[in-house]
Design a protein around this motif. Structure first.
Motif, PDB file in Angstrom:
ATOM      1  N   CYS A   1       2.413 -18.026  39.180  1.00  0.00           N
ATOM      2  CA  CYS A   1       2.928 -18.070  40.651  1.00  0.00           C
ATOM      3  C   CYS A   1       1.994 -19.336  41.245  1.00  0.00           C
ATOM      4  CB  CYS A   1       1.754 -16.685  41.232  1.00  0.00           C
ATOM      5  SG  CYS A   1       2.695 -15.278  40.643  1.00  0.00           S
ATOM      6  N   ARG A   2       0.988 -19.637  41.006  1.00  0.00           N
ATOM      7  CA  ARG A   2       0.283 -20.911  41.659  1.00  0.00           C
ATOM      8  C   ARG A   2       1.395 -22.193  41.270  1.00  0.00           C
ATOM      9  NH1 ARG A   2      -1.166 -17.336  43.949  1.00  0.00           N
ATOM     10  NH2 ARG A   2      -3.280 -16.743  44.270  1.00  0.00           N
ATOM     11  N   ALA A   3       1.869 -22.239  40.183  1.00  0.00           N
ATOM     12  CA  ALA A   3       2.650 -23.458  39.807  1.00  0.00           C
ATOM     13  C   ALA A   3       3.858 -23.476  40.633  1.00  0.00           C
ATOM     14  CB  ALA A   3       2.884 -23.327  38.357  1.00  0.00           C
ATOM     15  N   SER A   4       4.360 -22.176  40.685  1.00  0.00           N
ATOM     16  CA  SER A   4       5.682 -21.921  41.364  1.00  0.00           C
ATOM     17  C   SER A   4       5.527 -22.166  42.968  1.00  0.00           C
ATOM     18  CB  SER A   4       5.982 -20.498  41.403  1.00  0.00           C
ATOM     19  OG  SER A   4       7.120 -20.137  41.985  1.00  0.00           O
ATOM     20  N   THR A   5       4.503 -21.894  43.322  1.00  0.00           N
ATOM     21  CA  THR A   5       4.020 -22.288  44.916  1.00  0.00           C
ATOM     22  C   THR A   5       3.910 -23.856  45.013  1.00  0.00           C
ATOM     23  OG1 THR A   5       2.950 -20.181  45.021  1.00  0.00           O
ATOM     24  CG2 THR A   5       2.385 -21.884  46.684  1.00  0.00           C
ATOM     25  N   ALA A   6       3.360 -24.548  44.101  1.00  0.00           N
ATOM     26  CA  ALA A   6       3.280 -26.144  44.270  1.00  0.00           C
ATOM     27  C   ALA A   6       4.423 -26.617  44.308  1.00  0.00           C
ATOM     28  CB  ALA A   6       2.221 -26.471  43.264  1.00  0.00           C
ATOM     29  N   VAL A   7       5.176 -26.193  43.330  1.00  0.00           N
ATOM     30  CA  VAL A   7       6.397 -26.834  43.079  1.00  0.00           C
ATOM     31  C   VAL A   7       7.624 -26.491  44.438  1.00  0.00           C
ATOM     32  CG1 VAL A   7       8.871 -26.729  41.903  1.00  0.00           C
ATOM     33  CG2 VAL A   7       6.598 -26.797  40.553  1.00  0.00           C
ATOM     34  N   ALA A   8       7.421 -25.384  44.725  1.00  0.00           N
ATOM     35  CA  ALA A   8       8.111 -24.732  46.090  1.00  0.00           C
ATOM     36  C   ALA A   8       7.774 -25.458  47.201  1.00  0.00           C
ATOM     37  CB  ALA A   8       7.992 -23.238  46.369  1.00  0.00           C
ATOM     38  N   ARG A   9       6.386 -25.843  47.501  1.00  0.00           N
ATOM     39  CA  ARG A   9       6.026 -26.398  48.677  1.00  0.00           C
ATOM     40  C   ARG A   9       6.532 -27.903  48.457  1.00  0.00           C
ATOM     41  NH1 ARG A   9      -0.046 -24.281  48.750  1.00  0.00           N
ATOM     42  NH2 ARG A   9       0.368 -22.461  50.014  1.00  0.00           N
ATOM     43  N   ALA A  10       6.440 -28.522  47.209  1.00  0.00           N
ATOM     44  CA  ALA A  10       7.099 -29.878  46.936  1.00  0.00           C
ATOM     45  C   ALA A  10       8.582 -30.042  47.340  1.00  0.00           C
ATOM     46  CB  ALA A  10       6.651 -30.530  45.402  1.00  0.00           C
ATOM     47  N   ALA A  11       9.311 -29.048  46.892  1.00  0.00           N
ATOM     48  CA  ALA A  11      10.513 -28.991  47.124  1.00  0.00           C
ATOM     49  C   ALA A  11      11.133 -28.753  48.696  1.00  0.00           C
ATOM     50  CB  ALA A  11      11.402 -27.768  46.304  1.00  0.00           C
TER      51      ALA A  11
ATOM     52  N   THR B   1     -22.423 -25.135  43.652  1.00  0.00           N
ATOM     53  CA  THR B   1     -21.217 -24.321  43.887  1.00  0.00           C
ATOM     54  C   THR B   1     -19.771 -25.220  43.964  1.00  0.00           C
ATOM     55  OG1 THR B   1     -21.366 -24.825  46.407  1.00  0.00           O
ATOM     56  CG2 THR B   1     -22.382 -22.800  45.435  1.00  0.00           C
ATOM     57  N   ASP B   2     -19.895 -26.597  44.013  1.00  0.00           N
ATOM     58  CA  ASP B   2     -19.026 -27.594  43.857  1.00  0.00           C
ATOM     59  C   ASP B   2     -18.312 -27.444  42.265  1.00  0.00           C
ATOM     60  OD1 ASP B   2     -18.807 -28.095  46.406  1.00  0.00           O
ATOM     61  OD2 ASP B   2     -20.106 -30.157  46.369  1.00  0.00           O
ATOM     62  N   ARG B   3     -19.412 -27.609  41.553  1.00  0.00           N
ATOM     63  CA  ARG B   3     -18.813 -27.485  39.984  1.00  0.00           C
ATOM     64  C   ARG B   3     -18.310 -26.029  39.387  1.00  0.00           C
ATOM     65  NH1 ARG B   3     -20.405 -27.578  33.975  1.00  0.00           N
ATOM     66  NH2 ARG B   3     -21.168 -25.631  34.138  1.00  0.00           N
ATOM     67  N   ALA B   4     -18.957 -25.038  40.222  1.00  0.00           N
ATOM     68  CA  ALA B   4     -18.436 -23.862  39.665  1.00  0.00           C
ATOM     69  C   ALA B   4     -16.813 -23.555  40.239  1.00  0.00           C
ATOM     70  CB  ALA B   4     -19.394 -22.773  40.299  1.00  0.00           C
ATOM     71  N   SER B   5     -16.462 -24.144  41.736  1.00  0.00           N
ATOM     72  CA  SER B   5     -15.335 -23.885  42.107  1.00  0.00           C
ATOM     73  C   SER B   5     -14.363 -24.784  41.479  1.00  0.00           C
ATOM     74  CB  SER B   5     -15.587 -24.087  43.467  1.00  0.00           C
ATOM     75  OG  SER B   5     -15.949 -25.541  43.934  1.00  0.00           O
ATOM     76  N   THR B   6     -14.789 -25.974  40.937  1.00  0.00           N
ATOM     77  CA  THR B   6     -13.703 -26.581  40.179  1.00  0.00           C
ATOM     78  C   THR B   6     -13.450 -26.429  38.884  1.00  0.00           C
ATOM     79  OG1 THR B   6     -15.406 -28.271  39.585  1.00  0.00           O
ATOM     80  CG2 THR B   6     -14.186 -28.749  41.839  1.00  0.00           C
ATOM     81  N   ASP B   7     -14.406 -25.540  38.157  1.00  0.00           N
ATOM     82  CA  ASP B   7     -13.923 -24.944  36.869  1.00  0.00           C
ATOM     83  C   ASP B   7     -13.384 -23.559  36.844  1.00  0.00           C
ATOM     84  OD1 ASP B   7     -15.189 -27.107  36.046  1.00  0.00           O
ATOM     85  OD2 ASP B   7     -17.325 -26.411  35.693  1.00  0.00           O
ATOM     86  N   TYR B   8     -13.408 -23.095  37.931  1.00  0.00           N
ATOM     87  CA  TYR B   8     -12.864 -21.550  37.789  1.00  0.00           C
ATOM     88  C   TYR B   8     -11.423 -21.397  37.619  1.00  0.00           C
ATOM     89  CZ  TYR B   8     -11.994 -16.840  38.725  1.00  0.00           C
ATOM     90  OH  TYR B   8     -11.706 -15.604  38.552  1.00  0.00           O
ATOM     91  N   PHE B   9     -10.642 -22.060  38.416  1.00  0.00           N
ATOM     92  CA  PHE B   9      -9.284 -21.873  38.403  1.00  0.00           C
ATOM     93  C   PHE B   9      -8.749 -22.080  37.019  1.00  0.00           C
ATOM     94  CE2 PHE B   9      -4.836 -22.429  39.019  1.00  0.00           C
ATOM     95  CZ  PHE B   9      -4.374 -21.224  39.509  1.00  0.00           C
ATOM     96  N   PRO B  10      -8.908 -23.260  36.479  1.00  0.00           N
ATOM     97  CA  PRO B  10      -8.295 -23.734  35.194  1.00  0.00           C
ATOM     98  C   PRO B  10      -8.623 -22.306  34.155  1.00  0.00           C
ATOM     99  CG  PRO B  10      -9.473 -25.421  35.937  1.00  0.00           C
ATOM    100  CD  PRO B  10      -9.691 -24.528  36.923  1.00  0.00           C
ATOM    101  N   ARG B  11      -9.886 -21.835  34.148  1.00  0.00           N
ATOM    102  CA  ARG B  11     -10.371 -20.841  33.232  1.00  0.00           C
ATOM    103  C   ARG B  11      -9.463 -19.440  33.651  1.00  0.00           C
ATOM    104  NH1 ARG B  11     -15.586 -21.597  34.946  1.00  0.00           N
ATOM    105  NH2 ARG B  11     -15.623 -19.373  35.520  1.00  0.00           N
ATOM    106  N   LEU B  12      -9.335 -19.078  35.057  1.00  0.00           N
ATOM    107  CA  LEU B  12      -8.496 -18.046  35.291  1.00  0.00           C
ATOM    108  C   LEU B  12      -7.037 -18.079  34.901  1.00  0.00           C
ATOM    109  CD1 LEU B  12      -8.117 -15.531  37.109  1.00  0.00           C
ATOM    110  CD2 LEU B  12      -7.804 -17.051  39.146  1.00  0.00           C
ATOM    111  N   ALA B  13      -6.625 -19.391  35.181  1.00  0.00           N
ATOM    112  CA  ALA B  13      -5.226 -19.672  34.890  1.00  0.00           C
ATOM    113  C   ALA B  13      -4.913 -19.349  33.235  1.00  0.00           C
ATOM    114  CB  ALA B  13      -4.646 -20.961  35.449  1.00  0.00           C
ATOM    115  N   ALA B  14      -6.139 -19.819  32.656  1.00  0.00           N
ATOM    116  CA  ALA B  14      -5.758 -19.774  31.056  1.00  0.00           C
ATOM    117  C   ALA B  14      -5.809 -18.433  30.660  1.00  0.00           C
ATOM    118  CB  ALA B  14      -6.605 -20.370  30.305  1.00  0.00           C
ATOM    119  N   GLU B  15      -6.416 -17.303  31.428  1.00  0.00           N
ATOM    120  CA  GLU B  15      -6.665 -16.010  31.251  1.00  0.00           C
ATOM    121  C   GLU B  15      -5.558 -15.192  31.658  1.00  0.00           C
ATOM    122  OE1 GLU B  15     -10.288 -14.682  32.853  1.00  0.00           O
ATOM    123  OE2 GLU B  15     -11.466 -16.105  31.705  1.00  0.00           O
ATOM    124  N   ARG B  16      -4.769 -15.762  32.858  1.00  0.00           N
ATOM    125  CA  ARG B  16      -3.928 -14.948  33.592  1.00  0.00           C
ATOM    126  C   ARG B  16      -2.682 -15.744  33.751  1.00  0.00           C
ATOM    127  NH1 ARG B  16      -5.502 -10.704  37.089  1.00  0.00           N
ATOM    128  NH2 ARG B  16      -3.100 -10.607  37.352  1.00  0.00           N
TER     129      ARG B  16
END
Length: 159
Positions: free
Chosen positions: A27-37, A6-21
């Motif tokens: 949204c996730r990149a914006s959230t990360a930048v907003a939190r850093a800001a 399950t660890d591998r599946a969870s670390t591989d999923y988001f990059p695939r999802l982001a490439a598709e959507r």
């Protein structure tokens, strides 16, 4: 029966999802930048919204809260709180708008200019750290792409 990795599946999923959507990736990149800001702004004693308001007032001159809200794309109810906080701290003042006596113009004070200067001094380091994975050319491309996405719909459909 062996347990699934399950660890591998969870670390591989988001990059695939982001490439598709692209919407989810943005949204996730914006959230990360907003939190850093927000974290950087908090360390400087100025919120991101406050920084944006002071920057616009310094560059555009006195504005109504409605104009600030519309131009900065900050909800009007949130803008009231931002301006209240800046006014209480002495960084802005509200004055009757000479063109419309029903409205108030928000004006930056000398204290606000000093706070803005401190916040602006921290921006280059923040941007370098936040976007370190991108080359200068990629940053320029991203800026152009985001600029297109943020234009009013009427501008993008007429081109």
């Amino acid at each position: 029966m062996p347990a699934a990795n399950t660890d591998r599946a969870s670390t591989d999923y988001f990059p695939r999802l982001a490439a598709e959507r692209l919407d989810i990736a943005l949204c996730r990149a914006s959230t990360a930048v907003a939190r850093a800001a927000d974290a950087r702004a908090g360390a400087l004693g100025i919120g991101v919204g406050q920084h944006l308001v002071l920057k616009m007032l310094a560059e555009a001159g006195p504005c109504s809260q409605r104009v600030l809200s519309d131009e900065l794309r900050i909800d009007r109810t949130v803008m009231v709180g931002i301006c209240d906080g800046l006014e209480q701290a002495g960084h802005v003042r509200r004055e009757r708008n000479v063109a419309d006596r029903r409205a108030y113009a928000v004006t930056i004070t000398d204290s606000g200019r000093r706070l803005l200067a401190q916040a602006e001094d921290a921006v280059p380091e923040f941007l370098d750290g936040t976007f370190q994975a991108l080359s200068p050319t990629e940053r320029e491309q991203l800026s152009g792409i985001l600029g297109k996405l943020l234009r009013p719909r009427s501008e993008t459909t007429s081109q």
